[in-house]
Scaffold this active site. Structure first.
Site, PDB file in Angstrom:
ATOM      1  N   ASP A  36      -4.244  -2.485  -3.229  1.00 26.30           N
ATOM      2  CA  ASP A  36      -5.550  -1.827  -3.290  1.00 26.30           C
ATOM      3  C   ASP A  36      -5.537  -0.713  -4.337  1.00 26.30           C
ATOM      4  OD1 ASP A  36      -4.154   0.212  -2.029  1.00 26.30           O
ATOM      5  OD2 ASP A  36      -5.399   0.232  -0.233  1.00 26.30           O
ATOM      6  N   HIS A  72      -9.532  -0.455   2.828  1.00 29.73           N
ATOM      7  CA  HIS A  72     -10.381  -0.058   3.954  1.00 29.73           C
ATOM      8  C   HIS A  72     -11.646  -0.912   4.048  1.00 29.73           C
ATOM      9  CE1 HIS A  72      -7.622   3.286   4.037  1.00 29.73           C
ATOM     10  NE2 HIS A  72      -7.917   3.528   2.777  1.00 29.73           N
ATOM     11  N   GLU A  81       2.299   3.819  -4.074  1.00 29.15           N
ATOM     12  CA  GLU A  81       1.721   2.495  -4.344  1.00 29.15           C
ATOM     13  C   GLU A  81       2.713   1.658  -5.157  1.00 29.15           C
ATOM     14  OE1 GLU A  81      -1.114   1.206  -3.249  1.00 29.15           O
ATOM     15  OE2 GLU A  81      -2.405   2.888  -2.744  1.00 29.15           O
ATOM     16  N   ASP A 110      -1.525  -0.380   5.114  1.00 31.20           N
ATOM     17  CA  ASP A 110      -2.041   0.984   5.061  1.00 31.20           C
ATOM     18  C   ASP A 110      -1.575   1.773   6.285  1.00 31.20           C
ATOM     19  OD1 ASP A 110      -3.944   3.093   3.990  1.00 31.20           O
ATOM     20  OD2 ASP A 110      -4.839   2.725   5.955  1.00 31.20           O
ATOM     21  N   ASP A 114       0.839  -1.193   0.000  1.00 30.59           N
ATOM     22  CA  ASP A 114       0.000   0.000   0.000  1.00 30.59           C
ATOM     23  C   ASP A 114       0.873   1.241   0.000  1.00 30.59           C
ATOM     24  OD1 ASP A 114      -2.370   1.407  -0.104  1.00 30.59           O
ATOM     25  OD2 ASP A 114      -2.862   1.151   2.008  1.00 30.59           O
ATOM     26  N   GLY A 115       0.306   2.316  -0.502  1.00 26.97           N
ATOM     27  CA  GLY A 115       0.959   3.608  -0.494  1.00 26.97           C
ATOM     28  C   GLY A 115       0.012   4.654   0.057  1.00 26.97           C
TER      29      GLY A 115
END
Length: 157
Positions: free
Chosen positions: A74, A127, A50, A137, A11-12
């Site tokens: 994501d 999320h 990301e 995240d 994740d970023g």
């Protein structure tokens, strides 16, 4: 005996876009061990973070001598970019369908070099309560905010 990598989450995050950013990676091994990584950039975009997370994950796999089974992101930008758009960009000399230069070409070229047939790219909704996605995240957001999160590294290379 080395346990195989079972799955990886990336994740970023970016505070402002552009702005200070962070990335996070959570690597799960078949024996239950976990290796977390992350980093920051002072002035960047969410998409670059990301991509940096995916690059770090694949570099880790390469250094560990383990091809990943499944890499979850994501970011539809990363997933579609690496699995759908990249061949066309390369054929067109790194131009989009509209004839414009591909954004983040430098990182796409690195991802292209690291990507192999053993990488199974999967999209996971962000999320949504997925523990791996939520953890990377949190790592990415901490780095974006200038904090050093505690990283679990129960696995050495």
């Amino acid at each position: 005996m080395n346990a195989e990598i079972s799955k990886i989450y990336t994740d970023g995050a970016c505070s402002g876009n552009p702005g200070p950013g962070g990335w996070g990676v959570v690597v799960y091994f078949g024996d239950g061990s976990v290796h977390e990584m992350g980093g920051a950039a002072a002035a960047t975009t969410n998409n670059r973070m990301e991509m940096q997370a995916a690059i770090a994950a694949l570099e880790f796999c390469q250094a560990a001598g383990h091809p990943p089974v499944i890499l979850y992101t994501d970011s539809e930008y990363v997933k579609k970019g690496i699995t759908e758009w990249l061949p066309g960009w390369k054929r067109k000399g790194w131009k989009t369908a509209q004839g414009k230069p591909v954004l983040n070409q430098d990182l796409w070229q690195v991802l292209d070099q690291l990507n192999t047939k053993s990488v199974n790219w999967q999209y996971v909704r962000g999320h949504s309560g997925n523990a791996g996605n939520e953890r990377c995240d949190a790592i990415a957001r901490a780095f974006a905010a200038g904090r050093q999160p505690e990283l679990r590294q129960s696995r050495d290379l």
